[in-house]
Design a protein around this motif. Structure first.
Motif, PDB file in Angstrom:
ATOM      1  N   SER A 173       0.849  -1.198   0.000  1.00 52.71           N
ATOM      2  CA  SER A 173       0.000   0.000   0.000  1.00 52.71           C
ATOM      3  C   SER A 173       0.878   1.238   0.000  1.00 52.71           C
ATOM      4  CB  SER A 173      -0.916   0.023   1.230  1.00 52.71           C
ATOM      5  OG  SER A 173      -1.742  -1.127   1.266  1.00 52.71           O
ATOM      6  N   PHE A 174       0.561   2.177  -0.823  1.00 49.63           N
ATOM      7  CA  PHE A 174       1.287   3.447  -0.804  1.00 49.63           C
ATOM      8  C   PHE A 174       0.423   4.551  -1.384  1.00 49.63           C
ATOM      9  CE2 PHE A 174       2.512   1.025  -4.517  1.00 49.63           C
ATOM     10  CZ  PHE A 174       2.416   1.921  -5.564  1.00 49.63           C
ATOM     11  N   THR A 175       0.880   5.771  -1.173  1.00 50.63           N
ATOM     12  CA  THR A 175       0.169   6.954  -1.655  1.00 50.63           C
ATOM     13  C   THR A 175       0.959   7.598  -2.780  1.00 50.63           C
ATOM     14  OG1 THR A 175      -0.815   7.349   0.521  1.00 50.63           O
ATOM     15  CG2 THR A 175      -0.775   9.197  -1.019  1.00 50.63           C
ATOM     16  N   ALA A 176       0.308   7.793  -3.899  1.00 46.91           N
ATOM     17  CA  ALA A 176       0.939   8.432  -5.055  1.00 46.91           C
ATOM     18  C   ALA A 176       0.480   9.876  -5.156  1.00 46.91           C
ATOM     19  CB  ALA A 176       0.575   7.675  -6.326  1.00 46.91           C
ATOM     20  N   TYR A 177       1.427  10.795  -5.360  1.00 43.80           N
ATOM     21  CA  TYR A 177       1.110  12.218  -5.517  1.00 43.80           C
ATOM     22  C   TYR A 177       1.315  12.607  -6.975  1.00 43.80           C
ATOM     23  CZ  TYR A 177       1.204  12.560  -0.421  1.00 43.80           C
ATOM     24  OH  TYR A 177       0.938  12.389   0.916  1.00 43.80           O
ATOM     25  N   TYR A 178       0.282  13.205  -7.570  1.00 38.10           N
ATOM     26  CA  TYR A 178       0.371  13.596  -8.971  1.00 38.10           C
ATOM     27  C   TYR A 178       1.444  14.668  -9.168  1.00 38.10           C
ATOM     28  CZ  TYR A 178      -4.323  11.478  -9.107  1.00 38.10           C
ATOM     29  OH  TYR A 178      -5.393  10.636  -8.997  1.00 38.10           O
ATOM     30  N   ASN A 179       2.005  14.670 -10.373  1.00 38.99           N
ATOM     31  CA  ASN A 179       2.978  15.707 -10.723  1.00 38.99           C
ATOM     32  C   ASN A 179       2.311  17.064 -10.912  1.00 38.99           C
ATOM     33  OD1 ASN A 179       4.997  13.725 -10.782  1.00 38.99           O
ATOM     34  ND2 ASN A 179       4.538  13.230 -12.927  1.00 38.99           N
ATOM     35  N   VAL A 180       1.020  17.045 -11.221  1.00 42.97           N
ATOM     36  CA  VAL A 180       0.244  18.271 -11.388  1.00 42.97           C
ATOM     37  C   VAL A 180      -1.097  18.049 -10.712  1.00 42.97           C
ATOM     38  CG1 VAL A 180      -0.629  17.481 -13.622  1.00 42.97           C
ATOM     39  CG2 VAL A 180      -0.698  19.910 -13.073  1.00 42.97           C
ATOM     40  N   GLU A 181      -1.620  19.083 -10.114  1.00 38.04           N
ATOM     41  CA  GLU A 181      -2.908  18.959  -9.423  1.00 38.04           C
ATOM     42  C   GLU A 181      -3.703  20.237  -9.631  1.00 38.04           C
ATOM     43  OE1 GLU A 181      -1.542  20.321  -4.955  1.00 38.04           O
ATOM     44  OE2 GLU A 181      -1.436  18.186  -5.460  1.00 38.04           O
ATOM     45  N   PRO A 182      -5.048  20.107  -9.611  1.00 39.20           N
ATOM     46  CA  PRO A 182      -5.848  18.893  -9.420  1.00 39.20           C
ATOM     47  C   PRO A 182      -5.995  18.111 -10.722  1.00 39.20           C
ATOM     48  CG  PRO A 182      -7.303  20.742  -9.712  1.00 39.20           C
ATOM     49  CD  PRO A 182      -5.912  21.313  -9.722  1.00 39.20           C
ATOM     50  N   PRO A 213      -5.505  16.716 -16.164  1.00 34.84           N
ATOM     51  CA  PRO A 213      -5.264  17.827 -15.229  1.00 34.84           C
ATOM     52  C   PRO A 213      -6.224  18.986 -15.470  1.00 34.84           C
ATOM     53  CG  PRO A 213      -3.247  17.157 -16.390  1.00 34.84           C
ATOM     54  CD  PRO A 213      -4.414  16.552 -17.114  1.00 34.84           C
ATOM     55  N   LEU A 214      -6.476  19.724 -14.412  1.00 37.79           N
ATOM     56  CA  LEU A 214      -7.192  20.990 -14.497  1.00 37.79           C
ATOM     57  C   LEU A 214      -6.175  22.098 -14.260  1.00 37.79           C
ATOM     58  CD1 LEU A 214     -10.347  19.965 -12.477  1.00 37.79           C
ATOM     59  CD2 LEU A 214     -10.401  20.831 -14.823  1.00 37.79           C
ATOM     60  N   LYS A 215      -6.049  22.985 -15.222  1.00 35.39           N
ATOM     61  CA  LYS A 215      -5.037  24.028 -15.138  1.00 35.39           C
ATOM     62  C   LYS A 215      -5.691  25.407 -15.196  1.00 35.39           C
ATOM     63  CE  LYS A 215      -1.551  21.079 -17.326  1.00 35.39           C
ATOM     64  NZ  LYS A 215      -0.546  20.954 -18.421  1.00 35.39           N
ATOM     65  N   VAL A 216      -5.101  26.338 -14.441  1.00 41.99           N
ATOM     66  CA  VAL A 216      -5.599  27.714 -14.469  1.00 41.99           C
ATOM     67  C   VAL A 216      -5.281  28.322 -15.827  1.00 41.99           C
ATOM     68  CG1 VAL A 216      -5.427  30.017 -13.455  1.00 41.99           C
ATOM     69  CG2 VAL A 216      -5.350  27.989 -11.980  1.00 41.99           C
ATOM     70  N   GLN A 217      -6.303  28.703 -16.544  1.00 42.74           N
ATOM     71  CA  GLN A 217      -6.143  29.331 -17.850  1.00 42.74           C
ATOM     72  C   GLN A 217      -7.126  30.490 -17.970  1.00 42.74           C
ATOM     73  OE1 GLN A 217      -6.537  26.451 -21.001  1.00 42.74           O
ATOM     74  NE2 GLN A 217      -4.868  25.169 -20.264  1.00 42.74           N
ATOM     75  N   GLY A 218      -6.657  31.580 -18.532  1.00 40.96           N
ATOM     76  CA  GLY A 218      -7.525  32.743 -18.722  1.00 40.96           C
ATOM     77  C   GLY A 218      -7.818  33.504 -17.446  1.00 40.96           C
ATOM     78  N   ALA A 219      -6.862  33.519 -16.493  1.00 41.30           N
ATOM     79  CA  ALA A 219      -7.059  34.276 -15.251  1.00 41.30           C
ATOM     80  C   ALA A 219      -7.235  35.763 -15.578  1.00 41.30           C
ATOM     81  CB  ALA A 219      -5.889  34.065 -14.312  1.00 41.30           C
ATOM     82  N   GLU A 220      -8.114  36.427 -14.837  1.00 43.66           N
ATOM     83  CA  GLU A 220      -8.387  37.842 -15.043  1.00 43.66           C
ATOM     84  C   GLU A 220      -8.297  38.592 -13.719  1.00 43.66           C
ATOM     85  OE1 GLU A 220     -11.696  38.694 -18.074  1.00 43.66           O
ATOM     86  OE2 GLU A 220     -12.281  36.785 -17.184  1.00 43.66           O
ATOM     87  N   LYS A 221      -7.881  39.837 -13.792  1.00 39.18           N
ATOM     88  CA  LYS A 221      -7.914  40.709 -12.617  1.00 39.18           C
ATOM     89  C   LYS A 221      -9.157  41.576 -12.693  1.00 39.18           C
ATOM     90  CE  LYS A 221      -3.106  41.006 -11.142  1.00 39.18           C
ATOM     91  NZ  LYS A 221      -1.953  41.894 -10.867  1.00 39.18           N
TER      92      LYS A 221
END
Length: 371
Positions: A206-215, A259-267
């Motif tokens: 048993s082990f826990t795997a951490y993704y290279n990118v999240e979420p 993966p879900l990536k931040v795209q189109g961020a606005e201020k």
């Protein structure tokens, strides 16, 4: 026994203050707390500890079961966090106003339950605290505004000192809120074992795997080599995996996901030209919050912050004889020789040394001038 920690403490105050019938002694609860370390000074007849409320316990636990949820409300997220900690519905209150804020892709990385609640409260400009009955309360931005009448009137005869200073250092007339919109990316390899893992016949690893990118969502785990996956649970940040084998050998675990990536961020900006002309441009940048993803939500946050901070605040600091029955968020009216003003209680420091003395701070009720 004095070394015990996290013992439940219930504090009460017995008062014959003017706010009560002098023929009746009323016990007022001050809160439910959990003890830290205890000390028993040699030669003394007392023991001492520090009590902390339920939110301190939530700060010591980890919320790691978060999965990406689509079109979920802040209300639902708060319930998930509280129930994951193990609280029953009668042990918390979540304002229904949070049902009005929908998050397109909501997730949490592993963090304390209190930190997760803090982010939810920040995303709705609300407040989260423990009341005197030990109830964890998460209230929305408009919750206090529903209180239209004061819970108590405090006159000049009741307080020793009062101040309503101009808080010029708290002016903000140019508010920036950055959105964090998430977009779904194509499937890719988000995890692979660093080196082959040895497994014996009949063994389960048993082990826990951490993704290279999240979420990530739609994750699929597979084995390259000896063994099979007997159980797997996917989270937004990784997976708990069990691998079994009937023969000895080696394997590598591989996980593919979207993966879900931040795209189109606005201020998003809210500003007040009159305040800028009078005080100069004073900018406040709202902290990046993964739960603030839409323009509408960001604009609402910016507008509410601007309305509150664009002019110097004249909030309340008062030292008075006190009333332990008052709660955080209660509306109080302070009356002096110039009239009365209403405030919401934001802090109380209660001291008792044979007599009661309270230092109280309050936030001025928006849009309400002197009576």
């Amino acid at each position: 026994p004095y070394a015990a920690t996290e013992e439940e403490i219930k504090a009460w105050y017995n008062s014959n203050a003017p706010f009560y019938d002098t023929e009746i002694k009323e016990w007022v609860p001050l809160g439910t707390f959990w003890s830290g370390d205890w000390t028993a000074p040699e030669g003394e007849i007392y023991v001492q500890t520090t009590g902390r409320d339920g939110l301190e316990l939530l700060a010591q636990s980890t919320y790691s079961n978060s999965q990406v949820r689509q079109n979920v409300t802040l209300y639902e997220l708060a319930i998930d966090v509280l129930e994951d900690y193990g609280l029953e519905p009668e042990e918390y209150f979540v304002d229904e106003e949070l049902q009005n804020i929908v998050i397109p892709y909501a997730y949490f990385t592993p963090q304390s339950h209190r930190e997760a609640l803090r982010k939810i409260a920040e995303a709705c400009l609300g407040q989260c605290y423990c009341d005197r009955d030990g109830l964890i309360r998460l209230e929305g931005y408009s919750y206090l505004q529903s209180k239209t009448e004061p819970d108590i009137v405090i006159t000049r005869d009741d307080y020793f000192m009062k101040d309503n200073p101009y808080n010029y250092m708290q002016i903000a007339n140019y508010i920036e809120v950055e959105t964090q919109p998430l977009r779904l990316a194509p499937t890719e390899e988000v995890y692979r074992s660093n080196e082959p893992v040895s497994i014996d016949a009949g063994e389960t690893i048993s082990f826990t795997a951490y993704y290279n990118v999240e979420p990530c969502i739609e994750a699929t785990a597979s084995i390259e080599g000896t063994g099979t996956i007997s159980d797997v649970t996917y989270y937004s940040w990784g997976a708990d995996v069990k691998v079994t084998s009937s023969v000895a050998g080696e394997f590598e675990l591989v996980i593919n996901a979207k993966p879900l990536k931040v795209q189109g961020a606005e201020k998003i900006v809210a500003k007040d030209d009159d305040s800028i002309r009078e005080n100069g441009r004073i900018k406040y940048t709202f902290p990046k919050n993964p739960l603030v993803q839409t323009r509408q939500q960001a604009q609402q946050i910016a507008d509410n912050l601007l309305a509150y901070f664009k002019e110097p605040r004249r909030d309340l600091t008062v030292e008075w004889r006190g009333n332990p029955a008052l709660l955080l968020g209660d509306r109080v009216r302070i009356v002096d020789e110039y009239g009365g003003e209403d405030f919401f209680i934001t802090m109380q420091n209660i001291e008792y040394d044979g007599g009661l003395r309270v230092q109280m701070e309050g936030r001025k009720v928006d849009g309400v001038e002197r009576y």
